[in-house]
Design a protein around this motif. Structure first.
Motif, PDB file in Angstrom:
ATOM      1  N   GLU A  85      76.274  34.993  58.178  1.00 48.78           N
ATOM      2  CA  GLU A  85      75.621  36.169  58.734  1.00 48.78           C
ATOM      3  C   GLU A  85      76.506  37.418  58.727  1.00 48.78           C
ATOM      4  OE1 GLU A  85      72.371  36.080  59.807  1.00 48.78           O
ATOM      5  OE2 GLU A  85      72.382  34.034  59.019  1.00 48.78           O
ATOM      6  N   LEU A  86      77.650  37.345  58.073  1.00 45.83           N
ATOM      7  CA  LEU A  86      78.594  38.464  58.137  1.00 45.83           C
ATOM      8  C   LEU A  86      78.075  39.762  57.515  1.00 45.83           C
ATOM      9  CD1 LEU A  86      82.022  36.718  57.526  1.00 45.83           C
ATOM     10  CD2 LEU A  86      81.194  37.759  59.644  1.00 45.83           C
ATOM     11  N   PRO A  87      77.298  39.747  56.422  1.00 50.66           N
ATOM     12  CA  PRO A  87      76.801  41.033  55.912  1.00 50.66           C
ATOM     13  C   PRO A  87      75.960  41.793  56.934  1.00 50.66           C
ATOM     14  CG  PRO A  87      76.632  39.362  54.216  1.00 50.66           C
ATOM     15  CD  PRO A  87      77.019  38.642  55.487  1.00 50.66           C
ATOM     16  N   ALA A  88      75.086  41.091  57.626  1.00 53.66           N
ATOM     17  CA  ALA A  88      74.272  41.762  58.652  1.00 53.66           C
ATOM     18  C   ALA A  88      75.142  42.211  59.824  1.00 53.66           C
ATOM     19  CB  ALA A  88      73.176  40.814  59.137  1.00 53.66           C
ATOM     20  N   TYR A  89      76.112  41.400  60.183  1.00 53.95           N
ATOM     21  CA  TYR A  89      77.055  41.755  61.261  1.00 53.95           C
ATOM     22  C   TYR A  89      77.806  43.038  60.908  1.00 53.95           C
ATOM     23  CZ  TYR A  89      81.251  41.169  64.241  1.00 53.95           C
ATOM     24  OH  TYR A  89      82.283  41.347  65.126  1.00 53.95           O
ATOM     25  N   ALA A  90      78.305  43.112  59.682  1.00 55.21           N
ATOM     26  CA  ALA A  90      79.041  44.300  59.263  1.00 55.21           C
ATOM     27  C   ALA A  90      78.153  45.540  59.295  1.00 55.21           C
ATOM     28  CB  ALA A  90      79.608  44.084  57.862  1.00 55.21           C
ATOM     29  N   GLN A  91      76.935  45.407  58.818  1.00 54.62           N
ATOM     30  CA  GLN A  91      76.021  46.551  58.827  1.00 54.62           C
ATOM     31  C   GLN A  91      75.724  46.998  60.251  1.00 54.62           C
ATOM     32  OE1 GLN A  91      72.262  45.823  56.920  1.00 54.62           O
ATOM     33  NE2 GLN A  91      71.762  47.982  56.773  1.00 54.62           N
ATOM     34  N   ARG A  92      75.535  46.037  61.142  1.00 53.10           N
ATOM     35  CA  ARG A  92      75.208  46.355  62.536  1.00 53.10           C
ATOM     36  C   ARG A  92      76.340  47.091  63.233  1.00 53.10           C
ATOM     37  NH1 ARG A  92      73.677  41.626  63.366  1.00 53.10           N
ATOM     38  NH2 ARG A  92      75.375  40.779  64.610  1.00 53.10           N
ATOM     39  N   HIS A  93      77.565  46.784  62.855  1.00 54.51           N
ATOM     40  CA  HIS A  93      78.720  47.367  63.540  1.00 54.51           C
ATOM     41  C   HIS A  93      79.446  48.428  62.714  1.00 54.51           C
ATOM     42  CE1 HIS A  93      78.528  44.758  67.032  1.00 54.51           C
ATOM     43  NE2 HIS A  93      78.324  43.723  66.230  1.00 54.51           N
ATOM     44  N   GLY A  94      78.838  48.880  61.628  1.00 47.17           N
ATOM     45  CA  GLY A  94      79.422  49.956  60.845  1.00 47.17           C
ATOM     46  C   GLY A  94      80.686  49.571  60.115  1.00 47.17           C
ATOM     47  N   LEU A  95      80.773  48.316  59.675  1.00 49.15           N
ATOM     48  CA  LEU A  95      81.949  47.821  58.965  1.00 49.15           C
ATOM     49  C   LEU A  95      81.630  47.649  57.484  1.00 49.15           C
ATOM     50  CD1 LEU A  95      82.840  44.912  61.436  1.00 49.15           C
ATOM     51  CD2 LEU A  95      83.702  47.267  61.505  1.00 49.15           C
ATOM     52  N   THR A  96      82.659  47.740  56.665  1.00 49.10           N
ATOM     53  CA  THR A  96      82.525  47.373  55.258  1.00 49.10           C
ATOM     54  C   THR A  96      83.064  45.960  55.099  1.00 49.10           C
ATOM     55  OG1 THR A  96      82.702  49.641  54.441  1.00 49.10           O
ATOM     56  CG2 THR A  96      83.286  47.876  52.906  1.00 49.10           C
ATOM     57  N   LEU A  97      82.192  45.041  54.722  1.00 45.07           N
ATOM     58  CA  LEU A  97      82.579  43.637  54.586  1.00 45.07           C
ATOM     59  C   LEU A  97      83.064  43.345  53.178  1.00 45.07           C
ATOM     60  CD1 LEU A  97      82.647  40.674  55.660  1.00 45.07           C
ATOM     61  CD2 LEU A  97      80.326  40.451  54.731  1.00 45.07           C
ATOM     62  N   ALA A  98      84.212  42.673  53.104  1.00 41.43           N
ATOM     63  CA  ALA A  98      84.684  42.095  51.848  1.00 41.43           C
ATOM     64  C   ALA A  98      84.973  40.623  52.105  1.00 41.43           C
ATOM     65  CB  ALA A  98      85.931  42.807  51.354  1.00 41.43           C
ATOM     66  N   SER A  99      84.808  39.809  51.095  1.00 52.46           N
ATOM     67  CA  SER A  99      85.080  38.369  51.221  1.00 52.46           C
ATOM     68  C   SER A  99      85.846  37.923  49.993  1.00 52.46           C
ATOM     69  CB  SER A  99      83.767  37.589  51.349  1.00 52.46           C
ATOM     70  OG  SER A  99      84.021  36.197  51.445  1.00 52.46           O
ATOM     71  N   THR A 100      87.021  37.355  50.223  1.00 52.91           N
ATOM     72  CA  THR A 100      87.878  36.998  49.102  1.00 52.91           C
ATOM     73  C   THR A 100      87.913  35.502  48.849  1.00 52.91           C
ATOM     74  OG1 THR A 100      90.063  37.371  48.118  1.00 52.91           O
ATOM     75  CG2 THR A 100      90.032  36.775  50.453  1.00 52.91           C
ATOM     76  N   SER A 101      88.032  35.134  47.594  1.00 51.84           N
ATOM     77  CA  SER A 101      88.400  33.771  47.228  1.00 51.84           C
ATOM     78  C   SER A 101      89.895  33.749  46.967  1.00 51.84           C
ATOM     79  CB  SER A 101      87.610  33.287  46.011  1.00 51.84           C
ATOM     80  OG  SER A 101      87.676  34.227  44.960  1.00 51.84           O
ATOM     81  N   TYR A 102      90.427  32.580  46.698  1.00 55.55           N
ATOM     82  CA  TYR A 102      91.857  32.422  46.448  1.00 55.55           C
ATOM     83  C   TYR A 102      92.052  31.106  45.714  1.00 55.55           C
ATOM     84  CZ  TYR A 102      91.079  29.908  50.887  1.00 55.55           C
ATOM     85  OH  TYR A 102      90.560  29.094  51.880  1.00 55.55           O
ATOM     86  N   ARG A 103      93.173  30.989  45.018  1.00 50.93           N
ATOM     87  CA  ARG A 103      93.452  29.744  44.309  1.00 50.93           C
ATOM     88  C   ARG A 103      93.616  28.596  45.305  1.00 50.93           C
ATOM     89  NH1 ARG A 103      98.541  31.681  41.182  1.00 50.93           N
ATOM     90  NH2 ARG A 103      98.621  33.013  43.059  1.00 50.93           N
ATOM     91  N   LEU A 104      93.203  27.412  44.887  1.00 51.74           N
ATOM     92  CA  LEU A 104      93.044  26.287  45.795  1.00 51.74           C
ATOM     93  C   LEU A 104      93.989  25.132  45.469  1.00 51.74           C
ATOM     94  CD1 LEU A 104      89.134  26.277  45.720  1.00 51.74           C
ATOM     95  CD2 LEU A 104      90.559  27.095  47.620  1.00 51.74           C
ATOM     96  N   ALA A 105      94.317  24.359  46.509  1.00 48.24           N
ATOM     97  CA  ALA A 105      95.038  23.097  46.340  1.00 48.24           C
ATOM     98  C   ALA A 105      94.080  22.085  45.676  1.00 48.24           C
ATOM     99  CB  ALA A 105      95.520  22.584  47.685  1.00 48.24           C
ATOM    100  N   PRO A 106      94.609  21.168  44.895  1.00 43.91           N
ATOM    101  CA  PRO A 106      96.024  20.893  44.638  1.00 43.91           C
ATOM    102  C   PRO A 106      96.615  21.678  43.476  1.00 43.91           C
ATOM    103  CG  PRO A 106      94.701  19.177  43.637  1.00 43.91           C
ATOM    104  CD  PRO A 106      93.738  20.112  44.315  1.00 43.91           C
ATOM    105  N   SER A 107      95.839  22.583  42.862  1.00 46.58           N
ATOM    106  CA  SER A 107      96.374  23.346  41.736  1.00 46.58           C
ATOM    107  C   SER A 107      97.535  24.241  42.169  1.00 46.58           C
ATOM    108  CB  SER A 107      95.276  24.194  41.099  1.00 46.58           C
ATOM    109  OG  SER A 107      94.255  23.378  40.567  1.00 46.58           O
ATOM    110  N   VAL A 108      97.441  24.771  43.386  1.00 45.85           N
ATOM    111  CA  VAL A 108      98.518  25.581  43.955  1.00 45.85           C
ATOM    112  C   VAL A 108      98.728  25.144  45.396  1.00 45.85           C
ATOM    113  CG1 VAL A 108      97.966  27.572  42.485  1.00 45.85           C
ATOM    114  CG2 VAL A 108      96.987  27.417  44.784  1.00 45.85           C
TER     115      VAL A 108
END
Length: 284
Positions: A85-108
């Motif tokens: 629900e974070l996109p709606a939460y960000a809109q409601r509170h005037g925030l710009t939402l970003a969501s990041t991925s990252y390299r995962l174990a066990p590769s790193v």
């Protein structure tokens, strides 16, 4: 009246009696049990050559704060689309939402995962300059957000420092001190194996609580944990105590009605107490 209909009516009545906020939280959690949101990002920006070195940006709210979400998944799974629900939460509170991925174990290891989170922070600050940026992480993502917000090596590698973050919000994390004694239960053993895969022989170096140092200017921390998870409670309090001893500011908040999953999936629903507490922390 058939039993199934009585049960349905009883459930509706209990939701009504519990109040609209609780009913909305339950509705939000039923809407998408995968954690993925129906909202589509406005941009996807890469900060490295690996497909996981990228983040999504949802509707940009001009000069308002940026909220960068770091997903959980035991350092080995999960994806940046699991924003619930974070996109709606960000809109409601005037925030710009970003969501990041990252390299995962066990590769790193978790070190490289945290380096990716720091790189996402730097890239966001370059593309959207002059904005306050808050890190929000759940579970393993909470550990990574804490590590980036505490150990100057990560943001230092991209030309920043911990105090360049406006704040860090953690949702039911673990591994803040990965060297802590492990219990004998099946869950404890599973968690230990998860730590071993993500941290290897670097548990102390990758434990945010153990990386806190006096003389470092830290952003404020808001640390949530669910009431039913003793390990998260102990880890959360230990992290907050380390930060306050070093001159930082940290508050621990218990989420009495949530599980490890629902604290994340219900966070952005209107009226959710943890989400609203975080909104006050941001507006602060």
């Amino acid at each position: 009246m058939p039993v199934s209909r009585r049960a349905a009516l009883l459930g509706l009545t209990l939701s009504s009696l519990a109040g609209p906020a609780l009913a909305q939280r339950r509705l939000g959690r039923r809407r998408d049990q995968t954690g993925r949101s129906a909202a589509a990002p406005a941009h996807t920006w890469a900060f490295g050559p690996d497909p996981l070195q990228a983040y999504d940006v949802y509707a940009d709210h001009g000069s308002g704060p940026i909220l960068l979400f770091v997903h959980g998944g035991g350092w080995s799974r999960g994806e940046r689309t699991m924003v619930s629900e974070l996109p709606a939460y960000a809109q409601r509170h005037g925030l710009t939402l970003a969501s990041t991925s990252y390299r995962l174990a066990p590769s790193v290891s978790a070190r490289e995962s945290a380096m990716d989170v720091a790189a996402a922070v730097a890239d966001l600050k370059r593309r959207l300059p002059g904005r306050h940026l808050y890190l929000l992480g759940h579970s393993a993502g909470a550990h990574l957000a804490a590590l980036v917000g505490i150990d100057p090596d990560y943001l230092g590698a991209v030309g920043l420092k911990p105090s360049d973050l406006a704040g860090v919000i953690l949702l039911d994390g673990a591994g803040y001190d990965a060297t802590a004694p492990r219990g004998d239960s099946r869950i404890d053993q599973w968690l230990g194996q998860t730590y071993d895969q993500a941290f290897g022989d670097q548990a102390a170096a990758l434990s945010p609580t153990l990386r806190v140092r006096s003389g470092v200017a830290y952003p404020p921390f808001l640390i949530f944990h669910v009431a039913r998870r003793q390990d998260s409670a102990v880890q959360s309090r230990g992290l907050a105590q380390a930060l306050t001893r070093a001159g930082g500011r940290a508050e621990v908040v218990v989420a009495p009605d949530d599980s490890h999953m629902t604290i994340n999936r219900g966070f952005g629903v209107a009226g959710d107490p943890e989400g609203e507490r975080a909104a006050r922390f941001i507006s602060g």
